[in-house]
Motif scaffolding. Structure first.
Motif, PDB file in Angstrom:
ATOM      1  N   LEU A   7     -32.692  23.702 -69.057  1.00  0.00           N
ATOM      2  CA  LEU A   7     -31.347  23.119 -69.144  1.00  0.00           C
ATOM      3  C   LEU A   7     -31.342  21.896 -70.056  1.00  0.00           C
ATOM      4  O   LEU A   7     -30.392  21.687 -70.821  1.00  0.00           O
ATOM      5  CB  LEU A   7     -30.842  22.754 -67.748  1.00  0.00           C
ATOM      6  N   LEU A   8     -32.389  21.089 -69.988  1.00  0.00           N
ATOM      7  CA  LEU A   8     -32.472  19.936 -70.880  1.00  0.00           C
ATOM      8  C   LEU A   8     -32.500  20.390 -72.338  1.00  0.00           C
ATOM      9  O   LEU A   8     -31.868  19.765 -73.206  1.00  0.00           O
ATOM     10  CB  LEU A   8     -33.720  19.106 -70.567  1.00  0.00           C
ATOM     11  N   ALA A   9     -33.236  21.467 -72.621  1.00  0.00           N
ATOM     12  CA  ALA A   9     -33.310  21.960 -73.995  1.00  0.00           C
ATOM     13  C   ALA A   9     -31.940  22.423 -74.484  1.00  0.00           C
ATOM     14  O   ALA A   9     -31.584  22.207 -75.653  1.00  0.00           O
ATOM     15  CB  ALA A   9     -34.316  23.107 -74.081  1.00  0.00           C
ATOM     16  N   LEU A  10     -31.159  23.038 -73.610  1.00  0.00           N
ATOM     17  CA  LEU A  10     -29.820  23.467 -73.996  1.00  0.00           C
ATOM     18  C   LEU A  10     -28.883  22.275 -74.169  1.00  0.00           C
ATOM     19  O   LEU A  10     -28.059  22.249 -75.095  1.00  0.00           O
ATOM     20  CB  LEU A  10     -29.261  24.442 -72.947  1.00  0.00           C
ATOM     21  N   LEU A  11     -29.019  21.286 -73.306  1.00  0.00           N
ATOM     22  CA  LEU A  11     -28.163  20.100 -73.409  1.00  0.00           C
ATOM     23  C   LEU A  11     -28.518  19.262 -74.634  1.00  0.00           C
ATOM     24  O   LEU A  11     -27.681  18.502 -75.131  1.00  0.00           O
ATOM     25  CB  LEU A  11     -28.282  19.256 -72.136  1.00  0.00           C
ATOM     26  N   GLU A  12     -29.731  19.398 -75.127  1.00  0.00           N
ATOM     27  CA  GLU A  12     -30.125  18.653 -76.322  1.00  0.00           C
ATOM     28  C   GLU A  12     -29.286  19.086 -77.529  1.00  0.00           C
ATOM     29  O   GLU A  12     -29.146  18.342 -78.497  1.00  0.00           O
ATOM     30  CB  GLU A  12     -31.611  18.893 -76.563  1.00  0.00           C
ATOM     31  N   ARG A  13     -28.708  20.282 -77.438  1.00  0.00           N
ATOM     32  CA  ARG A  13     -27.866  20.788 -78.529  1.00  0.00           C
ATOM     33  C   ARG A  13     -26.442  20.268 -78.443  1.00  0.00           C
ATOM     34  O   ARG A  13     -25.654  20.461 -79.370  1.00  0.00           O
ATOM     35  CB  ARG A  13     -27.864  22.323 -78.483  1.00  0.00           C
ATOM     36  N   GLY A  14     -26.096  19.638 -77.318  1.00  0.00           N
ATOM     37  CA  GLY A  14     -24.749  19.091 -77.176  1.00  0.00           C
ATOM     38  C   GLY A  14     -24.247  19.224 -75.754  1.00  0.00           C
ATOM     39  O   GLY A  14     -24.892  19.871 -74.908  1.00  0.00           O
ATOM     40  N   PRO A  15     -23.094  18.615 -75.435  1.00  0.00           N
ATOM     41  CA  PRO A  15     -22.549  18.672 -74.070  1.00  0.00           C
ATOM     42  C   PRO A  15     -22.283  20.115 -73.627  1.00  0.00           C
ATOM     43  O   PRO A  15     -21.860  20.950 -74.411  1.00  0.00           O
ATOM     44  CB  PRO A  15     -21.238  17.886 -74.178  1.00  0.00           C
ATOM     45  N   ARG A  16     -22.573  20.366 -72.364  1.00  0.00           N
ATOM     46  CA  ARG A  16     -22.350  21.689 -71.784  1.00  0.00           C
ATOM     47  C   ARG A  16     -21.873  21.513 -70.347  1.00  0.00           C
ATOM     48  O   ARG A  16     -22.150  20.510 -69.698  1.00  0.00           O
ATOM     49  CB  ARG A  16     -23.642  22.521 -71.762  1.00  0.00           C
ATOM     50  N   TYR A  17     -21.185  22.550 -69.816  1.00  0.00           N
ATOM     51  CA  TYR A  17     -20.858  22.576 -68.393  1.00  0.00           C
ATOM     52  C   TYR A  17     -21.706  23.643 -67.710  1.00  0.00           C
ATOM     53  O   TYR A  17     -22.391  24.439 -68.369  1.00  0.00           O
ATOM     54  CB  TYR A  17     -19.359  22.793 -68.166  1.00  0.00           C
ATOM     55  N   GLY A  18     -21.655  23.668 -66.384  1.00  0.00           N
ATOM     56  CA  GLY A  18     -22.605  24.460 -65.609  1.00  0.00           C
ATOM     57  C   GLY A  18     -22.652  25.932 -65.950  1.00  0.00           C
ATOM     58  O   GLY A  18     -23.721  26.478 -66.263  1.00  0.00           O
ATOM     59  N   SER A  19     -21.515  26.637 -65.875  1.00  0.00           N
ATOM     60  CA  SER A  19     -21.545  28.080 -66.130  1.00  0.00           C
ATOM     61  C   SER A  19     -21.865  28.385 -67.586  1.00  0.00           C
ATOM     62  O   SER A  19     -22.444  29.436 -67.904  1.00  0.00           O
ATOM     63  CB  SER A  19     -20.208  28.716 -65.735  1.00  0.00           C
ATOM     64  N   GLN A  20     -21.550  27.460 -68.481  1.00  0.00           N
ATOM     65  CA  GLN A  20     -21.909  27.627 -69.891  1.00  0.00           C
ATOM     66  C   GLN A  20     -23.428  27.568 -70.053  1.00  0.00           C
ATOM     67  O   GLN A  20     -24.022  28.360 -70.794  1.00  0.00           O
ATOM     68  CB  GLN A  20     -21.235  26.540 -70.724  1.00  0.00           C
ATOM     69  N   THR A  64     -16.476  20.006 -65.948  1.00  0.00           N
ATOM     70  CA  THR A  64     -17.254  18.779 -66.070  1.00  0.00           C
ATOM     71  C   THR A  64     -18.381  18.985 -67.074  1.00  0.00           C
ATOM     72  O   THR A  64     -19.162  19.936 -66.953  1.00  0.00           O
ATOM     73  CB  THR A  64     -17.843  18.371 -64.711  1.00  0.00           C
ATOM     74  N   LEU A  65     -18.449  18.108 -68.063  1.00  0.00           N
ATOM     75  CA  LEU A  65     -19.473  18.221 -69.099  1.00  0.00           C
ATOM     76  C   LEU A  65     -20.662  17.324 -68.769  1.00  0.00           C
ATOM     77  O   LEU A  65     -20.499  16.223 -68.223  1.00  0.00           O
ATOM     78  CB  LEU A  65     -18.894  17.827 -70.458  1.00  0.00           C
ATOM     79  N   TYR A  66     -21.832  17.790 -69.110  1.00  0.00           N
ATOM     80  CA  TYR A  66     -23.066  17.025 -68.930  1.00  0.00           C
ATOM     81  C   TYR A  66     -23.707  16.799 -70.294  1.00  0.00           C
ATOM     82  O   TYR A  66     -23.655  17.661 -71.169  1.00  0.00           O
ATOM     83  CB  TYR A  66     -24.047  17.781 -68.032  1.00  0.00           C
ATOM     84  N   VAL A  67     -24.302  15.608 -70.453  1.00  0.00           N
ATOM     85  CA  VAL A  67     -25.020  15.291 -71.688  1.00  0.00           C
ATOM     86  C   VAL A  67     -26.404  14.776 -71.327  1.00  0.00           C
ATOM     87  O   VAL A  67     -26.619  14.199 -70.256  1.00  0.00           O
ATOM     88  CB  VAL A  67     -24.267  14.236 -72.545  1.00  0.00           C
ATOM     89  N   ILE A  68     -27.347  14.973 -72.221  1.00  0.00           N
ATOM     90  CA  ILE A  68     -28.712  14.518 -72.009  1.00  0.00           C
ATOM     91  C   ILE A  68     -28.825  13.040 -72.351  1.00  0.00           C
ATOM     92  O   ILE A  68     -28.171  12.553 -73.270  1.00  0.00           O
ATOM     93  CB  ILE A  68     -29.698  15.360 -72.853  1.00  0.00           C
ATOM     94  N   THR A  69     -29.635  12.309 -71.601  1.00  0.00           N
ATOM     95  CA  THR A  69     -29.851  10.888 -71.856  1.00  0.00           C
ATOM     96  C   THR A  69     -31.140  10.702 -72.654  1.00  0.00           C
ATOM     97  O   THR A  69     -31.885  11.655 -72.900  1.00  0.00           O
ATOM     98  CB  THR A  69     -29.968  10.120 -70.532  1.00  0.00           C
TER      99      THR A  69
END
Length: 204
Positions: A7-20, A64-69
């Protein structure tokens, strides 16, 4: 399987939500290791607790969007650089099953091996067919290349398992031969009686 790092690797590409994230994870791995949305959100909650992701508003549909820190990026970088530990392998059900079957008196272990071999060979054939279908056209994006890599790993893995099963069967055959009682050797045949010597007749 490290869901959190995936999931971190996918979020590194940009904001995502859970089902995405769930959809993209399964697309990248060809649904080999399917996730449910509950797993994704549970993992996101733990990543948020550990300071690796944060919520960052919503998209137009209200997701709800999540982004990596930065902490998450550091963890992801360390994961990519760290070899996968093979000194403490995950429990393998097949290896455990055969190890237990060796000492089980009511089990024909060769039947267990043959049944597993048929299943393994079929899986290998299915993976090979999927690979052929994937190669009918040149992979168009990174997700297709990623799925092809996963698929090839599964092919190599089933090939190795089939060889290992053959090895197990051969070892058991040798073990059975060595443990079989040897027939008692027959006593040596008695020597044949010496032939009688004839004496020449005397002529007086």
């Amino acid at each position: 399987m490290s869901i959190r790092h995936g999931l971190l690797a996918l979020l590194e590409r940009g904001p995502r939500y859970g089902s995405q994230l769930r959809t993209e994870f399964e697309s990248r791995t060809g649904a080999t290791w399917p996730l449910n949305v509950g797993q994704v959100y549970t993992t996101l909650s733990r990543l948020e607790r550990d300071g690796m992701v944060v919520q960052d508003g919503e998209d137009e549909a209200g997701h709800t969007l999540y982004v990596i820190t930065d902490t998450g990026r550091d963890e992801l970088k360390a994961w990519f650089e760290r070899p996968v530990d093979r000194t403490s392998p995950a429990r393998d059900e097949l290896a455990i099953k055969l190890a237990m079957a060796v000492g089980a008196t009511a089990v024909d272990i060769r039947n267990v091996i043959q049944s597993q071999r048929r299943h393994t060979v079929k899986a290998m054939q299915d993976y090979t067919r999927l690979k052929a279908q994937a190669l009918e056209t040149t992979p168009a994006d990174r997700d297709e290349v990623a799925w092809l890599l996963v698929l090839e790993q599964l092919i190599f893995q089933t090939e190795a398992e089939a060889r290992w099963l053959n090895h197990c069967e051969a070892r058991l055959i040798r073990l059975s031969s060595a443990a079989a009682p040897r027939p008692e050797s027959a006593p040596p045949p008695a020597p044949a009686p010496a032939p009688a010597h004839s004496h020449p007749r005397r002529h007086d």
